[in-house]
Design a protein around this motif. Structure first.
Motif, short mmCIF file in Angstrom:
data_model
loop_
_atom_site.label_atom_id
_atom_site.label_comp_id
_atom_site.label_asym_id
_atom_site.label_seq_id
_atom_site.Cartn_x
_atom_site.Cartn_y
_atom_site.Cartn_z
N SER A 64 0.84 -1.20 0.00
CA SER A 64 0.00 0.00 0.00
C SER A 64 0.87 1.25 0.00
O SER A 64 1.94 1.27 0.61
CB SER A 64 -0.89 0.00 1.24
OG SER A 64 -1.57 1.23 1.36
N PRO A 65 0.42 2.30 -0.69
CA PRO A 65 1.12 3.59 -0.57
C PRO A 65 0.76 4.25 0.76
O PRO A 65 -0.16 3.81 1.46
CB PRO A 65 0.58 4.39 -1.75
CG PRO A 65 -0.75 3.80 -2.05
CD PRO A 65 -0.67 2.35 -1.67
N PRO A 66 1.45 5.33 1.13
CA PRO A 66 1.11 6.02 2.38
C PRO A 66 -0.16 6.84 2.22
O PRO A 66 -0.68 7.02 1.11
CB PRO A 66 2.33 6.92 2.60
CG PRO A 66 2.82 7.22 1.22
CD PRO A 66 2.58 5.97 0.43
N SER A 67 -0.63 7.34 3.33
CA SER A 67 -1.74 8.29 3.26
C SER A 67 -1.32 9.46 2.37
O SER A 67 -0.15 9.81 2.28
CB SER A 67 -2.08 8.80 4.67
OG SER A 67 -2.55 7.74 5.48
N THR A 68 -2.30 10.07 1.70
CA THR A 68 -2.01 11.11 0.72
C THR A 68 -1.34 12.31 1.38
O THR A 68 -1.74 12.76 2.45
CB THR A 68 -3.31 11.54 0.04
OG1 THR A 68 -3.91 10.40 -0.55
CG2 THR A 68 -3.04 12.57 -1.04
N SER A 69 -0.33 12.83 0.68
CA SER A 69 0.44 13.95 1.20
C SER A 69 -0.26 15.27 0.91
O SER A 69 -0.94 15.43 -0.11
CB SER A 69 1.84 13.96 0.59
OG SER A 69 2.55 15.12 0.99
N SER A 70 -0.05 16.21 1.82
CA SER A 70 -0.56 17.57 1.60
C SER A 70 0.55 18.52 1.16
O SER A 70 0.31 19.72 0.96
CB SER A 70 -1.21 18.09 2.90
OG SER A 70 -0.26 18.09 3.96
N GLY A 78 4.82 -3.42 4.43
CA GLY A 78 5.63 -2.39 3.82
C GLY A 78 4.75 -1.31 3.23
O GLY A 78 3.65 -1.58 2.74
N ILE A 79 5.21 -0.08 3.32
CA ILE A 79 4.51 1.05 2.69
C ILE A 79 5.46 1.64 1.66
O ILE A 79 6.59 2.03 1.99
CB ILE A 79 4.11 2.12 3.73
CG1 ILE A 79 3.05 1.55 4.69
CG2 ILE A 79 3.58 3.36 3.03
CD1 ILE A 79 2.64 2.51 5.79
#
Length: 840
Positions: free
Chosen positions: A483-489, A760-761
């Motif tokens: 999975s990717p990380p939570s969306t970046s701001s 893993g992310i």
């Protein structure tokens, strides 16, 4: 008070005339789900509980539901009059078909009382002669219920004075958890039995004559004997004396073998054929006291056909036991336990041909047995035969449970010549797969719960596995999705390390490792020490391992190329084989470059898109410039088109970084980042520092074949450590790197609060993501849309696949059968597959 003591697993027939109080009795003493009422089923099939014309359909439905419950090991109480002999015969036959005990409880209520109750009910319209006829049939039945096959019969005159208790099956010893030392067929070899017990750490107890009469273990272990203690060997009475003493003092358990049963019949004066060593045993017993012989006969008579131990996880029976017979009680179950299952044929030696039931076994309980001598022990589908022919000059073998290790002592000599030579079964002959193990909707058991696989996904995975996958004996594991990380701001970024660190911190992880993400193709590498090892361990004779993709396909169509790369891996890992005491290793790697495997995809998808953009956009810019020169207001459109042209160039640059020419293995490299498993063990509990150190050793041994993985260890409570890792990531991606994978430092099986965390992310660089989301994804309007992505499904999928993969590694390490390993690996691929209509 009258106590009704019922077998825990039984079919209970309530017998009584209408109005005798059967339904009330059932409500008072049984769970509502246990009671199957004929009235209810009449209503179910005909909307009228009094419609006698629906009786046949009602009982068909009742029998079907009763069968489902009995198959699952659940009690059934049949609430019907059951005063007719044919009705009871059907229930007895139903119970026997599922090898459970039939019990009759007769409500012997006076006819006059039953009639008064019937008259008070508005839903009963029959006349009294019906009750009179039922009562007469009941009176005729009372004396013959036992002869009809009911194991227990209880006649109740006053239901108010009844208590109901439950009797555990004699084979139910699930409360005993071991540890156990399970001993194979002894056949009168007392000296070997003594030696084996001493080797296992037991201390023998002898009587005044020096004869062993008991044994104790300082660690509290308990012995379990699989039967066939007697016949053929030199001292059957000595073996009986020792095992009888051990069982009497609670130090051992024992199930009967067919030789004990034959001896018992002989001691009771029954006509038996004195063969297969029985003559020697009878001669030896003539030298014993009559009291000992009588005691031995009584002891054999009390032995239970099989034992369920350790919560049902272990079953011991002399000749083995099919799953549907575990915990059951019937003549055919006992016969199976004693003799196994025959095909009805005889071999050239005049011996019955045994049906290989173990090859079809799919139960979760381990089955340990003897009966059929074999030169060596071998696991077959979670079953194992411990008869290694001690009396024939072989060995006396024991299984240590739960350790699953074997201890054996050689026979002092050959005491009895076998009728049939001891020949091992063909190596890995049990490793066949059943289509039913992977098709349809599946509930796959893992170490972290159950994973559900839809039938449509199974169908799609079956297409890939059956047509393209490598030999399933070599397909030990598939990697989970990441999975990717939570969306970046962060302005201009979709993924950024800050959110990845925060995701793990929220999951309770305190330390992570950031590993350089190599842009190649995921490759699992199974390498054996040599061909002999590959054949002995995996049953393959045409290669020393496998290099396969995330979909289970061989990386190289040319087997010679696979073997060449495996030889390089084997050479670099030479010291690991001895150090880890293994003949094979399973590595998780990335094979570089990306173009080596994805060349066709790059040409048809990425290169084509880049070429089209580079071809179309420059003329468009020229046309827009011409329009502006003529005074048209095209400045904004020209700026957007220029951005698109620049993005197209960046897109092309992004994928080209991961492409370079290769010839055979020239130009290729493996980037290993985890050692997954070896013989008898997985390394899922080792931290990633250990894994990467192992990988560094491979790189040092052969820097041409292997590519190092750069990394940073980050304490998530230290902001400066996070900042340093973020700077490293920016430098890495700015130089053209794909990005990094952030993992819990504790290892592959890292858990918080008992639950698995993301394995893993992946945190990928801004430019690399053009390959994934398109050249123009960085435009504000596109980034805004992409930031709304929901990652819950992806994360849930990653955890389920990771659980399946870990369970597959455990299954390999603990020697579980091929079907079980393949079930788990297949499920990973099924979850990654696009669903397909199973009818296709």
């Amino acid at each position: 008070m009258m106590n009704i003591d019922l077998p825990e697993l039984s079919l209970i027939a309530l017998v009584g005339i209408s109005g005798s109080g059967k339904s009330t009795f059932a409500r008072d003493h049984f769970k509502p789900t246990e009671v199957l009422s004929s009235d209810f089923f009449r209503g179910l099939v005909a909307d009228d509980e009094n419609d006698q014309s629906a009786t046949k359909d009602a009982f068909d439905a009742l029998d079907h539901i009763a069968g489902i419950r009995l198959r699952a090991g659940r009690r059934v109480v049949v609430d019907a009059t059951n005063v007719q002999k044919h009705a009871r015969a059907e229930l007895v036959a139903l119970a026997r078909s599922f090898d459970v005990l039939p019990v009759a409880i007769v409500l012997d209520t006076p006819e006059s009382v039953a009639w008064e109750r019937t008259r008070a009910r508005t839903d009963r319209t029959f006349e009294r002669h019906v009750l009179r006829r039922q009562s007469q049939e009941l009176r005729r039945s009372l004396r013959q219920l036992g002869r009809e096959g009911f194991r227990k019969v209880f006649v109740v005159s006053d239901p108010a004075d009844v208590t109901v208790t439950y009797e555990r099956a004699w084979n139910d010893r699930r409360e005993l958890t071991g540890p156990f030392d399970i001993v194979g067929d002894v056949h009168g070899c007392r000296a070997e039995l003594e030696s084996l017990l001493v080797e296992l750490g037991w201390e023998l107890v002898r009587d005044e004559c020096g004869r062993p009469v008991d044994a104790t273990h300082s660690e509290g272990r308990q012995a379990v004997f699989v039967g066939d203690l007697v016949d053929r060997g030199p001292d059957s009475p000595g073996v009986l004396r020792l095992v009888m003493g051990m069982t009497a003092n609670g130090h051992a358990l024992c199930v009967p073998g067919n030789h004990e049963q034959k001896l018992l019949r002989a001691l009771r004066g029954k006509q038996v054929t004195v063969s297969h060593g029985l003559a020697e045993t009878l001669e030896q017993l003539e030298r014993e006291t009559p009291e000992f012989v009588d005691e031995a006969g009584r002891w054999i008579d009390k032995l239970v056909s099989h034992l369920r131990l350790d919560g049902g996880r272990l079953v011991v029976a002399h000749a083995g036991l099919k799953e549907e017979y575990h915990g059951r009680a019937s003549g055919r179950v006992r016969d199976f336990c004693l003799y196994g299952e025959s095909t009805g044929e005889t071999d050239e030696y005049g011996l019955p041909v045994r049906y290989p039931w173990a090859r079809d076994y799919r139960g979760s309980a381990m089955v340990v047995y003897g009966h059929v001598p074999t030169p060596k022990v071998e696991w077959v589908n979670n079953t194992v035969c411990l008869d290694t022919g001690a009396v024939f000059g072989g060995e006396l073998t024991a299984l240590r449970y739960p350790e699953k290790t074997f201890v054996a002592v050689p026979a002092e000599r050959t005491y009895y010549e076998p009728v049939k030579p001891l020949v091992a079964e063909p190596v890995r002959d049990n490793e066949t797969l059943n289509l039913a193990d992977v098709t349809g909707r599946r509930h796959v058991r893992t170490d972290d719960g159950t994973v559900i696989i839809d039938a449509e996904s199974s169908a799609a995975a079956l297409e890939v596995m059956s047509r393209f996958a490598i030999d399933p004996r070599l397909l030990l594991w598939l990697p989970p999705t990441m999975s990717p990380p939570s969306t970046s701001s962060v302005e201009g970024y979709l993924e950024y390390p800050t959110e990845a660190f925060a995701d793990y911190r929220a999951a309770g992880v305190d330390t992570v490792v950031c590993e350089e993400k190599h842009m190649g193709s995921r490759a699992a590498v199974l390498v054996c020490r040599d061909q002999v090892s590959a054949t002995a361990r995996f049953g393959v004779s045409d290669g020393t391992g496998a290099i396969y993709t995330r979909t289970g396909r061989s990386f190289f169509a040319d087997a010679a190329l696979t073997e060449t790369l495996l030889a390089r891996v084997r050479s670099a890992a030479a010291t690991l084989f001895d150090e880890l005491d293994t003949d094979w290793l399973l590595l998780d790697c990335e094979l570089l470059p990306w173009s080596a495997k994805a060349g066709g995809l790059i040409r048809t998808q990425y290169a084509a898109a880049g070429a089209a953009a580079r071809s179309a956009l420059p003329p468009a810019l020229s046309a827009l410039d011409a329009g502006i020169d003529r005074g048209l207001d095209l400045t904004a459109l020209r700026a957007r088109t220029a951005d698109r042209a620049a993005n197209a160039d960046d897109f092309t640059t992004a994928y080209r970084r991961y492409c370079w020419p290769t010839s055979d293995l020239d130009g290729m490299a493996l980037a290993p980042f985890a050692l997954l498993a070896a013989e008898g063990t997985t390394f899922a509990d080792r931290d990633h520092g250990w894994h990467l150190d192992i990988c560094d050793r491979l790189v040092a041994a052969d820097p041409t074949t292997f590519r190092a993985t750069d990394r940073r260890v980050v304490d998530l409570s230290d902001p400066s450590a996070e900042a340093d890792a973020t700077t490293w990531w920016l430098d890495l991606t700015g130089a053209g790197g794909e990005g990094m994978v952030i993992k819990p430092y504790a290892g592959l099986s890292a858990r918080t609060n008992g639950k698995l965390v993301q394995p893993g992310i992946k945190c990928r660089g801004r430019e690399y993501l053009r390959i994934i989301y398109g050249p123009d994804y960085t435009a504000p309007e596109h980034l805004s849309r992409l930031r709304d992505r929901n990652l819950n499904r992806k994360r849930g999928l990653a955890l389920r696949e990771h659980s399946l993969g870990l369970s597959a590694l455990t299954a390999v390490a603990t020697g579980e059968p091929l079907w079980r390993i393949h079930e788990l690996v297949f499920a990973v691929l099924a979850m990654e597959s696009t669903p397909t209509d199973p009818r296709l």
